[in-house]
Design an enzyme around this catalytic site. Structure first.
Site, short mmCIF file in Angstrom:
data_model
loop_
_atom_site.label_atom_id
_atom_site.label_comp_id
_atom_site.label_asym_id
_atom_site.label_seq_id
_atom_site.Cartn_x
_atom_site.Cartn_y
_atom_site.Cartn_z
N CYS A 12 12.79 -16.74 4.27
CA CYS A 12 11.69 -15.79 4.41
C CYS A 12 12.00 -14.90 5.62
O CYS A 12 12.95 -15.14 6.36
CB CYS A 12 10.37 -16.52 4.62
SG CYS A 12 10.29 -17.46 6.17
N HIS A 41 13.97 -26.28 9.31
CA HIS A 41 14.06 -27.61 8.70
C HIS A 41 15.17 -27.63 7.65
O HIS A 41 14.91 -27.70 6.45
CB HIS A 41 12.72 -28.01 8.10
CG HIS A 41 11.66 -28.24 9.13
ND1 HIS A 41 10.35 -27.83 8.98
CD2 HIS A 41 11.73 -28.80 10.36
CE1 HIS A 41 9.66 -28.16 10.06
NE2 HIS A 41 10.47 -28.74 10.90
N CYS A 95 7.46 -16.12 14.21
CA CYS A 95 7.30 -15.25 13.06
C CYS A 95 6.09 -14.33 13.27
O CYS A 95 5.01 -14.80 13.67
CB CYS A 95 7.09 -16.10 11.80
SG CYS A 95 6.67 -15.13 10.33
N GLU A 125 4.03 -25.53 13.27
CA GLU A 125 3.23 -24.30 13.23
C GLU A 125 1.76 -24.60 13.48
O GLU A 125 1.08 -23.89 14.24
CB GLU A 125 3.39 -23.61 11.87
CG GLU A 125 2.56 -22.35 11.75
CD GLU A 125 2.47 -21.80 10.34
OE1 GLU A 125 1.41 -21.21 10.00
OE2 GLU A 125 3.43 -21.96 9.57
N CYS A 189 1.42 -16.85 3.90
CA CYS A 189 2.45 -15.81 3.91
C CYS A 189 2.73 -15.32 2.50
O CYS A 189 2.79 -16.10 1.55
CB CYS A 189 3.73 -16.37 4.53
SG CYS A 189 5.12 -15.23 4.50
N ASN A 219 7.48 -26.32 3.35
CA ASN A 219 7.32 -25.30 2.30
C ASN A 219 8.19 -25.63 1.09
O ASN A 219 7.81 -25.32 -0.04
CB ASN A 219 7.63 -23.91 2.86
CG ASN A 219 9.10 -23.65 3.07
OD1 ASN A 219 9.82 -23.30 2.14
ND2 ASN A 219 9.58 -23.83 4.29
N SER A 261 13.61 -21.97 4.24
CA SER A 261 14.60 -22.33 5.27
C SER A 261 15.97 -22.62 4.65
O SER A 261 16.80 -23.27 5.28
CB SER A 261 14.11 -23.54 6.06
OG SER A 261 13.79 -24.62 5.20
#
Length: 577
Positions: A12, A41, A95, A125, A189, A219, A261
């Site tokens: 991303c 990660h 980010c 986060e 996002c 994610n 990632s």
């Protein structure tokens, strides 16, 4: 086996930005670099960063000097104060989308609101988000947790940026039932939402879904859960070596997606490994065609044939009578330069195109022989065109051969930053475009029967611009691997946005030059037809920017098709004339 790759698979914006910042700093070689916790990660990327002397800084570590990078997840304000007190140089790679959520929490809790964060309480986060609330932020992991929230008159709800959309909506529904006046901010996002929607859209067209990414990546795990909700078989793998080939061989079409990632080179390795699996439903002819087409691309025969076609168009644009000698010169010289430089410089290809890197390792000796043969063939063809052409071709081949070799003596390298031509920022794109332009449009000017200068220079600029845009686009596709090995390509030097802006400008200038030269009579009406090449180049840029095609075989084939289009337009013009 057929593979359908999700358009937004891979890094991303936030992860890519953070990795580029770290690698950019590491390539400057200005001292130790630390990341505050694992940068992303993904175990494979973290091991790679270790080879670049990038270490993980943990709470309690004592470091006297160096650079400390705050990762994309962000951190709480109190931790930021402690890091500033260390005296280390801080680089904030938080980010921008995470920073926006942090700002929302800070602003509203400052106005007396209680903040509800929908997310995983132990995720980095979320820890950073909660710290923005100065005691007024609460983490909710499920609908059941809503009943444990304290009473409040004013409530806002935000989401961890990588949350699953349906889960967030369910929790929001529970919060609204308890706090009807709550303000809802859907801070998931767009990249996360797009990935999840793509998986759902992909499901009806494939037999199974492979999700590529770290097992510790939140994610990626959620992406696998979304895939499982479609009812299809799902394979979550970190690397290509973990693929269950036996089960996959019973399928016909496999969908592939990847977490935010996961780097491009890992996705490509997985896709290439799946494509190499012999599906029980695949016909022998289809498998043979796919294998032959791969050999053509990997061996650089496709780009050499493209040079042959482009040279035909360039000859006509210059006002020369078409022949086979000049296109043959372009074919052999381009093939030789591409193959020899690829053999001499294998660093970035390991990451940018693992399958081609393996191809060059496995067939090294045949490729060396074919490269040397093509050098000899190009010199022979140039010799038949005249002594000046022979000497010019010899000079170009020499310059191309030393492109990846050290030309500064070892004892003097400390005085000069660049020991190779390829080390000079942006040299790869420029040198390729100049070499193609010289072979196709300038060397013919050295012949006794040379044509007028004006159309030859128009042809040179046409070839130069088409090849420059082509080369720069490939540099954009390969920026991750180039960053790792420290190559200073055009998009690394200028940045992706500026590079794309420059390429649009070159396309516009090329189009105006072609149209203008035809209007004033420098070139024939072929110029108008060749404007289509600039249109298709612009569409290639758009396909990348809009993510209509993911960087890979399809997008690269679209870019390469411009070379063949030029030759076909030349033939069409001859037929119509």
């Amino acid at each position: 086996m057929k593979v359908r790759l999700a358009k937004t698979a891979g890094f991303c914006m936030g992860v890519r930005r953070a990795l580029e910042m770290v690698l950019g700093e590491a390539n400057k070689d200005r001292g130790a670099i630390y990341t505050y916790g694992p940068l992303i990660h993904n175990q494979q990327v973290m091991k790679l960063l270790e080879t670049k002397k990038v270490s993980v800084f943990k709470p309690g570590d004592t470091v006297e000097n160096g650079t400390l990078v705050i990762r994309a997840h962000g951190i709480p304000p109190q931790e930021r104060k402690l890091l500033k007190a260390t005296g280390l140089k801080l680089i904030d790679a938080t980010c921008p989308r995470v920073a926006r959520v942090q700002a929302l929490i800070r602003y509203h809790t400052g106005k007396g609101y209680e903040a509800v964060i929908v997310g995983d309480k132990d995720h980095a986060e979320v820890i950073g988000l909660k710290g923005q609330g100065t005691g007024k932020a609460h983490v909710v992991g499920s609908v059941n947790d809503v009943s444990e929230l304290p009473e409040a008159e004013k409530v806002i709800v935000v989401a961890q940026t990588t949350q699953e959309t349906q889960h967030f909506e369910e929790v929001v529904g529970a919060v609204k039932r308890r706090f009807p006046e709550a303000l809802i901010f859907d801070t998931i996002c767009g990249a996360t939402r797009n990935r999840q929607n793509e998986v759902r859209a992909l499901a009806p067209h494939v037999d199974a879904i492979v999700v590529v990414g770290g097992y510790h990546s939140g994610n990626t795990r959620r992406l696998a859960q979304v895939a499982e909700s479609t009812g299809l078989p799902v394979f979550h793998v970190e690397t290509d070596g973990e693929l269950d080939k036996e089960r996959l061989s019973s399928l016909e079409v496999v969908g592939v997606t990847a977490g935010a990632s996961t780097p491009n080179w890992m996705i490509r390795k997985v896709v290439q490994e799946i494509e190499s699996i012999r599906s029980r439903k695949e016909r022998r002819l289809g498998r043979w065609i796919r294998r032959v087409s791969k050999i053509f691309f990997q061996s650089n025969l496709v780009v050499a044939l493209g040079a042959f076609c482009l040279c035909h168009a360039g000859s006509l644009l210059s006002g020369r009578s078409p022949d086979l000698l000049h296109p043959a010169l372009a074919f052999f010289s381009v093939y030789a330069m591409h193959v020899m430089n690829r053999l001499l410089d294998k660093g970035a290809s390991t990451y940018n195109d693992p399958e081609s890197a393996y191809f060059y390792t496995r067939y090294r000796m045949p490729l060396v022989f074919s490269g040397v043969f093509s050098m000899g063939a190009s010199l022979f063809v140039a010799g038949t065109l005249g002594l000046k052409s022979f000497l010019a071709m010899a000079g170009l081949l020499f310059a191309g051969s030393i492109y990846s070799l050290p030309i500064v003596p070892l004892s003097r390298r400390h005085l000069w930053r660049y020991s190779k031509i390829k080390d000079i920022p942006g040299s790869k794109t420029l040198s390729q475009a100049l070499a193609w332009g010289a072979v196709i449009a300038l060397i013919p000017l050295l012949e006794p029967s040379a044509t007028a200068l004006a159309p030859s220079f128009v042809a040179f600029f046409f070839v130069f611009s088409v090849v420059y845009v082509r080369s720069a686009l490939f540099d954009i596709f390969q920026v991750q691997g180039d960053l790792i090995v420290g190559a200073e390509t055009l998009p690394i030097t200028l940045g992706e946005k500026r590079t794309l802006f420059l390429l649009r400008g070159i396309i516009l200038a090329g189009g105006l030059a072609l149209a203008g030269s035809a209007l004033v009579g420098f070139t024939a009406s072929l110029s108008y037809l060749l404007l289509l090449c600039y249109i298709t180049l612009f569409l290639s840029l758009l396909a990348y920017e809009k993510r209509w095609l993911h960087p890979g075989t399809s997008l690269e084939a679209l870019v390469e098709s411009n070379l063949f289009l030029a030759g076909l337009l030349g033939l069409l013009w001859q037929w119509l004339k």
